[in-house]
Design a protein around this motif. Structure first.
Motif, PDB file in Angstrom:
ATOM      1  N   VAL A 153       2.568 -11.072 -13.198  1.00 24.85           N
ATOM      2  CA  VAL A 153       1.114 -11.418 -13.140  1.00 24.85           C
ATOM      3  C   VAL A 153       1.000 -12.023 -11.312  1.00 24.85           C
ATOM      4  N   ASN A 154      -0.474 -10.757 -11.353  1.00 21.35           N
ATOM      5  CA  ASN A 154      -1.270 -10.808  -9.751  1.00 21.35           C
ATOM      6  C   ASN A 154      -1.601 -12.576  -9.759  1.00 21.35           C
ATOM      7  N   ASN A 155      -0.662 -13.304  -9.439  1.00 23.68           N
ATOM      8  CA  ASN A 155      -1.308 -14.580  -9.245  1.00 23.68           C
ATOM      9  C   ASN A 155      -2.165 -14.628  -8.437  1.00 23.68           C
ATOM     10  N   ALA A 156      -1.437 -14.364  -6.722  1.00 23.94           N
ATOM     11  CA  ALA A 156      -1.707 -14.792  -4.921  1.00 23.94           C
ATOM     12  C   ALA A 156      -2.859 -14.149  -4.910  1.00 23.94           C
ATOM     13  N   GLY A 157      -4.218 -15.456  -4.034  1.00 23.73           N
ATOM     14  CA  GLY A 157      -4.866 -14.548  -4.261  1.00 23.73           C
ATOM     15  C   GLY A 157      -5.964 -16.173  -3.326  1.00 23.73           C
ATOM     16  N   GLY A 158      -7.214 -16.033  -3.113  1.00 24.56           N
ATOM     17  CA  GLY A 158      -7.782 -16.145  -2.526  1.00 24.56           C
ATOM     18  C   GLY A 158      -8.132 -16.392  -1.061  1.00 24.56           C
ATOM     19  N   PRO A 159      -7.893 -17.899  -0.766  1.00 18.14           N
ATOM     20  CA  PRO A 159      -8.226 -17.754   0.781  1.00 18.14           C
ATOM     21  C   PRO A 159      -7.022 -16.758   1.910  1.00 18.14           C
ATOM     22  N   PRO A 160      -7.156 -15.945   2.534  1.00 16.29           N
ATOM     23  CA  PRO A 160      -5.897 -14.994   3.103  1.00 16.29           C
ATOM     24  C   PRO A 160      -4.803 -16.306   3.581  1.00 16.29           C
TER      25      PRO A 160
ATOM     26  N   ALA B   3     -19.168 -14.295   7.088  1.00 20.71           N
ATOM     27  CA  ALA B   3     -18.128 -13.449   7.320  1.00 20.71           C
ATOM     28  C   ALA B   3     -18.024 -12.132   7.896  1.00 20.71           C
ATOM     29  N   THR B   4     -17.306 -12.017   9.438  1.00 20.99           N
ATOM     30  CA  THR B   4     -16.869 -11.157   9.776  1.00 20.99           C
ATOM     31  C   THR B   4     -16.411  -9.424   8.775  1.00 20.99           C
ATOM     32  N   ASP B   5     -16.801  -8.115   9.691  1.00 24.48           N
ATOM     33  CA  ASP B   5     -15.931  -7.383   9.314  1.00 24.48           C
ATOM     34  C   ASP B   5     -14.143  -7.554   8.950  1.00 24.48           C
ATOM     35  N   GLU B   6     -13.612  -8.403   9.921  1.00 23.95           N
ATOM     36  CA  GLU B   6     -11.964  -8.866   9.902  1.00 23.95           C
ATOM     37  C   GLU B   6     -11.873  -9.899   8.879  1.00 23.95           C
ATOM     38  N   ASP B   7     -13.035 -10.517   8.273  1.00 20.62           N
ATOM     39  CA  ASP B   7     -12.934 -11.639   7.470  1.00 20.62           C
ATOM     40  C   ASP B   7     -12.719 -10.614   5.541  1.00 20.62           C
ATOM     41  N   TRP B   8     -13.495  -9.706   6.020  1.00 24.87           N
ATOM     42  CA  TRP B   8     -14.046  -9.238   5.422  1.00 24.87           C
ATOM     43  C   TRP B   8     -13.045  -8.350   4.374  1.00 24.87           C
ATOM     44  N   ARG B   9     -12.426  -7.397   5.544  1.00 25.83           N
ATOM     45  CA  ARG B   9     -10.790  -6.638   5.612  1.00 25.83           C
ATOM     46  C   ARG B   9      -9.627  -8.003   5.233  1.00 25.83           C
ATOM     47  N   ALA B  10      -9.907  -8.936   5.734  1.00 22.78           N
ATOM     48  CA  ALA B  10      -8.729  -9.586   5.272  1.00 22.78           C
ATOM     49  C   ALA B  10      -8.556 -10.074   3.826  1.00 22.78           C
ATOM     50  N   MET B  11      -9.838 -10.926   3.698  1.00 25.89           N
ATOM     51  CA  MET B  11     -10.163 -10.644   2.445  1.00 25.89           C
ATOM     52  C   MET B  11     -10.063  -9.991   1.100  1.00 25.89           C
ATOM     53  N   PHE B  12     -10.172  -8.694   1.413  1.00 22.94           N
ATOM     54  CA  PHE B  12     -10.087  -7.332   0.041  1.00 22.94           C
ATOM     55  C   PHE B  12      -8.172  -7.338   0.269  1.00 22.94           C
ATOM     56  N   GLU B  13      -7.516  -7.722   1.649  1.00 27.79           N
ATOM     57  CA  GLU B  13      -6.000  -7.188   1.719  1.00 27.79           C
ATOM     58  C   GLU B  13      -5.437  -7.660   0.535  1.00 27.79           C
ATOM     59  N   PHE B  14      -5.796  -9.131   1.083  1.00 25.37           N
ATOM     60  CA  PHE B  14      -5.475 -10.488   0.152  1.00 25.37           C
ATOM     61  C   PHE B  14      -5.521 -10.106  -1.266  1.00 25.37           C
ATOM     62  N   ASN B  15      -6.598 -10.268  -1.994  1.00 24.32           N
ATOM     63  CA  ASN B  15      -7.070 -10.176  -3.620  1.00 24.32           C
ATOM     64  C   ASN B  15      -7.267  -9.076  -3.886  1.00 24.32           C
ATOM     65  N   LEU B  16      -7.467  -7.797  -3.730  1.00 21.05           N
ATOM     66  CA  LEU B  16      -7.516  -7.074  -4.030  1.00 21.05           C
ATOM     67  C   LEU B  16      -6.321  -5.507  -3.714  1.00 21.05           C
ATOM     68  N   PHE B  17      -6.449  -5.339  -2.417  1.00 20.31           N
ATOM     69  CA  PHE B  17      -5.201  -4.206  -2.184  1.00 20.31           C
ATOM     70  C   PHE B  17      -3.333  -5.115  -2.118  1.00 20.31           C
ATOM     71  N   SER B  18      -3.565  -5.742  -1.999  1.00 12.34           N
ATOM     72  CA  SER B  18      -2.383  -6.589  -2.941  1.00 12.34           C
ATOM     73  C   SER B  18      -1.803  -5.916  -4.078  1.00 12.34           C
ATOM     74  N   VAL B  19      -3.332  -6.481  -5.022  1.00 14.19           N
ATOM     75  CA  VAL B  19      -2.823  -6.338  -5.508  1.00 14.19           C
ATOM     76  C   VAL B  19      -2.501  -4.539  -6.777  1.00 14.19           C
ATOM     77  N   VAL B  20      -3.609  -3.720  -6.134  1.00 16.53           N
ATOM     78  CA  VAL B  20      -3.282  -2.581  -6.141  1.00 16.53           C
ATOM     79  C   VAL B  20      -1.766  -2.149  -5.400  1.00 16.53           C
ATOM     80  N   ARG B  21      -1.560  -2.364  -4.849  1.00 17.81           N
ATOM     81  CA  ARG B  21       0.179  -1.810  -4.531  1.00 17.81           C
ATOM     82  C   ARG B  21       1.255  -2.789  -5.136  1.00 17.81           C
TER      83      ARG B  21
END
Length: 267
Positions: free
Chosen positions: A83-90, A103-121
């Motif tokens: 169950v990939n539940n972790a998400g929301g605000p990094p 949202a800055t570039d870094e905001d976008w990177r952190a958001m995708f890291e937490f909500n998408l890339f961590s799920v991929v991994r």
């Protein structure tokens, strides 16, 4: 209904509070052996009984997902449910953000890291032990906002839309090998994201000139046109997750389930 889950092994991310805590409690009650991953534990998590192992972890670390899955295999002998539940605000971020330019570039990177890339991994790590079992169920917690583009929290919405696309692709590839992949898309849920000091309710209250309780009980349901007139409770999401994790849902894959208080109006 017997969900036929007793003795199975699950990994749940973001398990120490809110939806993740409700999912952890529900699966433990069904006899599942649970690896609960979160940055820190909570008294509520520690109070649960059953075959429970807490793994302190930070999913912003690319190595963390594989370590969590390895713990499940080492301690419980395999993996049946993710169950990939972790998400929301990094970590360290507060939402909502108002408007694309907020949202800055870094905001976008952190958001995708937490909500998408961590799920991929995490999925990448989970697939091998699930294939060894010959079956598995992956449930990704998405968001109704993935279906409802809006300038508020645009980076979060885009990350969750990507998660839904990923879920469909994973189901297409791995369902023939016995691994089902589905999403549950909550609307607003009465969790710390809304209720904590400085959280979404306080931010909206400052914009609307009202107070936190009024936002949670009246302003937000009206603003989001919630048909039920209220935010959902974490247990209501957990119940759907448990059913999707169960062999009772053996023919359900590549599907998305909205538990959103009637937020989504689209057909």
């Amino acid at each position: 209904m017997d969900l036929q889950l007793s003795g199975r092994v699950a990994v749940i991310t973001g398990a120490s509070k809110g939806i993740g805590l409700a999912v952890t409690r529900t699966l433990l009650d069904e006899g599942v052996r649970v690896v609960a991953a979160s940055r820190t534990s909570t008294p509520e998590l520690e109070a649960l009984s059953g075959d429970l192992l807490h793994v302190p972890t930070d999913l912003m670390d690319p190595e963390a997902p594989a370590q969590i899955v390895e713990k499940a295999v080492t301690e419980f002998g395999g993996l049946d449910i993710l169950v990939n539940n972790a998400g929301g605000p990094p970590p360290g971020v507060t939402l909502p953000r108002f408007g694309f330019l907020a949202a800055t570039d870094e905001d976008w990177r952190a958001m995708f890291e937490f909500n998408l890339f961590s799920v991929v991994r995490t999925v990448r790590a989970a697939i091998t032990p699930m294939l060894a079992r010959g079956e598995g169920s992956i449930v990704n917690i998405s968001s109704a906002n993935a279906h409802s583009p809006a300038p508020m929290n645009v980076d979060y919405n885009a990350a969750k839309a990507g998660l839904n696309n990923l879920t469909k692709a994973l189901s297409e590839e791995f369902a023939p090998q016995g691994i089902r992949v589905n999403t549950v898309s909550p609307g607003p849920v009465r969790t710390a994201w809304w209720t904590k000091s400085g959280g979404a309710a306080d931010i909206i209250a400052a914009q609307a000139g009202t107070d936190r309780d009024s936002v949670i009980n009246k302003v937000a349901p009206e603003m989001m046109k919630l048909t039920t007139g209220r935010l959902a409770e974490p247990q209501e999401i957990a119940d759907v997750v448990a059913l999707l994790a169960s062999p009772r849902s053996a023919s359900t894959t590549g599907a998305d389930f909205a538990v959103d208080s009637g937020f989504l109006k689209q057909i």
